[in-house]
Design an enzyme around this catalytic site. Structure first.
Site, PDB file in Angstrom:
ATOM      1  CB  ILE A 152      50.596  15.038  68.418  1.00 37.23           C
ATOM      2  CG1 ILE A 152      51.103  15.793  67.346  1.00 37.23           C
ATOM      3  CG2 ILE A 152      49.131  15.395  68.923  1.00 37.23           C
ATOM      4  CD1 ILE A 152      51.762  17.039  68.014  1.00 37.23           C
ATOM      5  CD  GLU A 153      53.895  10.985  73.588  1.00 33.98           C
ATOM      6  OE1 GLU A 153      53.753  11.039  74.701  1.00 33.98           O
ATOM      7  OE2 GLU A 153      54.852  11.098  73.004  1.00 33.98           O
ATOM      8  CG  HIS A 154      48.518  15.984  75.595  1.00 32.73           C
ATOM      9  ND1 HIS A 154      48.243  17.362  75.295  1.00 32.73           N
ATOM     10  CD2 HIS A 154      49.775  15.778  75.977  1.00 32.73           C
ATOM     11  CE1 HIS A 154      49.589  17.806  75.852  1.00 32.73           C
ATOM     12  NE2 HIS A 154      50.456  16.965  76.171  1.00 32.73           N
TER      13      HIS A 154
END
EC number: 3.2.1.14
Length: 583
Positions: A152-154
């Site tokens: 999960i990066e955003h």
């Protein structure tokens, strides 16, 4: 719902099969980052691959879809991709002893939860479409993945701990195989999107991205920080992978020589499990003089750096000695440290906000919330004695006499903070060097100024000791000496940092910070006067170049295209064929 103990037990059982190995190679497949991506089964024929991460399920919860670049184009009536070939290959990989995880998120996609309830409910969808549940539209047909990876990066952090917990409950219903949960945080600790998940749910693996950030292997490699986290993680047996790029055109890439040096330092850590690579297409193109792909090269590095356990007798003796020393030290100093906490916090918050935002700038940059000190540019040590004490009592360091001395240490350091720098609608993670002044012992004051000066910083520390209404000033000056690396707490996430444009100059800034501490009948006042000449900020070398690589590094998070200036880039990140016609 399963209890925390049940979840932990499930995690321990699931990871037991892989727990003893420290030479594993995990490989991300699916995004065709370097071009020429082959079908999944071909990569699983490589004996040196242990874990495959299918990347990505990049649209969820609604709409729901996967993206495997050039490897899947058929769809169900709903529009969900139907990847029968990948499903067949998953079963082939599993028959060859590979663990296959479906990775959620990535750098490109539309995902996230508005509330905890929707996240918890999404576990049913994942289980029925990709796990051992049932659904009329299963992208991999009857193939069942071995678990899920959170990249999960955003999109925020809401709901991921609850989703993972619900998935653990699903896993417990199928005793026919082991299931795994993992996360792929970026190396700055704690990760903004995955911090809660890592700290609340017992995970089996963490594939830490040691690239695209200041904490990469060829930067301020912070594996130790993650190892300390693992010591207190919900699953004490969590295994850590050092994530690196598989091709040299991605920022943070290191060759096998540098990788070997890094592994040499951490190979005996109980949490270390191996290396994860982004991505498969690049690893097969990156061959050495023997024609071996990067997966084989990395496996060789891991095998050559196998940990050799020390003899049991030597270990026991060392442990006993260390324990005694630590206990004695803690008893002597703990009271003083506890008393300083409240005063320090107020000073830090006030000064940090006042100084960091004072410089002029042509752009506003948002700080990620992590900072790590580099080698210090100066450190000086002085000792101030309360009235009635003598020098010998302060320097012997034994018995109750030590408590009478008040030691002042002034430390002028360099600190790197990571900000997001945006220009012409393009944003990159950029390390910016700043300065930090620290006064320690009874009082600790952190004063951050930005940017770093181009010359030595003079710090005047004025200490006043008062006993029975009699005050004696005792000034201390600094000298310039090196200091080993340490880690300090960064500014809170969301802090705005400004810095001047290259080519401009500013004048002189003076920063004054005062704090006080009372110990017994003595009160100490410490004043820091920092004179700083602000100079233009040069573009950080870690951003401007990539070591000996002459190409400009591509700043891409997992899921982003890894080849610049290419029409093929559209196929790496866009799941719909029609997007190509725009070019």
């Amino acid at each position: 719902m399963l209890s925390f103990k049940s979840l932990l037990a499930a995690a321990v059982v699931a990871s037991s099969a892989l727990a003893s190995a420290s030479n594993q190679v995990a490989l991300y497949w699916g995004q065709n980052g370097a071009g020429g991506q082959e079908r999944l089964a071909q990569y699983c024929q490589e004996a040196d691959v242990d874990i495959i991460l299918l990347s990505f399920l990049n649209l969820f919860p609604d709409p729901l879809n996967v993206n495997f670049a050039n490897q899947c184009g058929n769809t169900f009536e709903s529009g969900l991709l139907h990847c029968s070939q990948i499903g067949a290959d998953i079963k082939t990989c599993q028959s060859l002893g590979k663990t296959v995880l479906l990775s959620l998120g990535g750098g490109v996609g539309d995902y996230g939860f508005s509330d905890v309830a929707s996240a918890t409910k999404f576990a049913d969808t994942l289980w029925n479409k990709f796990g051992a549940g049932e659904d009329p539209e299963r992208p991999f047909d009857d193939a069942v993945v071995d678990g899920f990876d959170f990249d999960i990066e955003h999109g925020g952090a809401t709901g991921y701990p609850e989703l993972a917990t619900a998935l653990r409950g699903k896993f417990a219903k199928d005793t026919s195989k082991n299931y795994f949960l993992s996360a792929a945080p970026q190396c700055p600790y704690p990760d903004a999107s995955l911090g809660d998940l890592l700290s609340k749910v017992p995970l089996d693996f963490a594939f830490i991205q040691f690239y695209n950030n200041y904490c990469s292997i060829n930067g301020q490699f912070n594996y130790d920080t993650w190892s300390k986290f693992a010591d207190s993680a919900p699953n004490k047996n969590i295994k850590l992978f050092v994530g690196v790029p598989a091709t040299s055109n991605i920022a943070g890439y290191v060759d096998t020589s540098k990788l070997s040096s890094a592994i040499e330092e951490i190979k005996c850590d109980s949490h270390f499990a191996g290396v994860s690579l982004w991505d498969a297409s690049g690893a097969w193109l990156n061959t050495d003089e023997k024609g071996e792909n990067f997966v084989v090269q990395v496996k060789n590095v891991l095998n050559q750096n196998a940990c050799v356990a020390p003899s049991s007798s030597a270990t026991t003796q060392s442990t006993t000695t260390t324990s005694s020393a630590v206990t004695q030290s803690t008893t002597t100093t703990s009271a003083a440290i506890t008393q300083s906490a409240t005063t320090t916090s107020a000073a830090v918050a006030t000064k940090s906000n006042q100084i960091v935002t004072s410089s002029s700038s042509s752009s506003s940059s948002i700080f990620y919330g992590n900072s790590t000190t580099e080698s210090s540019t100066g450190i000086a040590t002085g000792t101030v004695l309360p009235t009635g004490s003598n020098e010998n009592a302060a320097t012997t360091g034994s018995g109750s006499n030590t408590k009478l001395a008040i030691s002042t240490v002034t430390d002028v350091q360099k600190t790197v903070i990571t900000i997001t720098s945006c220009s012409e609608h393009k944003c990159v993670a950029t390390p910016v060097t700043t300065g930090v002044v620290v006064v320690t012992d009874i009082d600790t004051v952190y004063t951050t100024y930005c940017p770093l000066t181009n010359s030595q910083v003079y710090v005047s520390v004025k200490t006043v000791v008062c006993t029975e209404e009699t005050c004696v000033p005792s000034p201390t000056s600094t000298s310039q000496k090196p200091k080993a690396s340490t880690t300090i707490k960064g500014v809170e996430k969301g802090q705005t940092t400004s810095y001047p444009v290259v080519g401009t100059t500013e004048g002189v800034k003076k920063i004054v910070t005062t704090s006080a501490q009372t110990v017994g009948s003595s009160t100490k006042y410490v004043t820091i006067e920092l004179t700083s000449t602000i100079t233009p900020v040069t573009y950080p070398t870690s951003v401007a170049s990539n070591g000996t690589n002459t190409t400009v590094p591509v700043f891409t998070f997992e899921g982003g295209a890894a080849v610049a200036n290419s029409l093929n880039s559209v196929w790496f990140t866009v799941p719909f064929l029609l997007a190509a016609f725009a070019f």
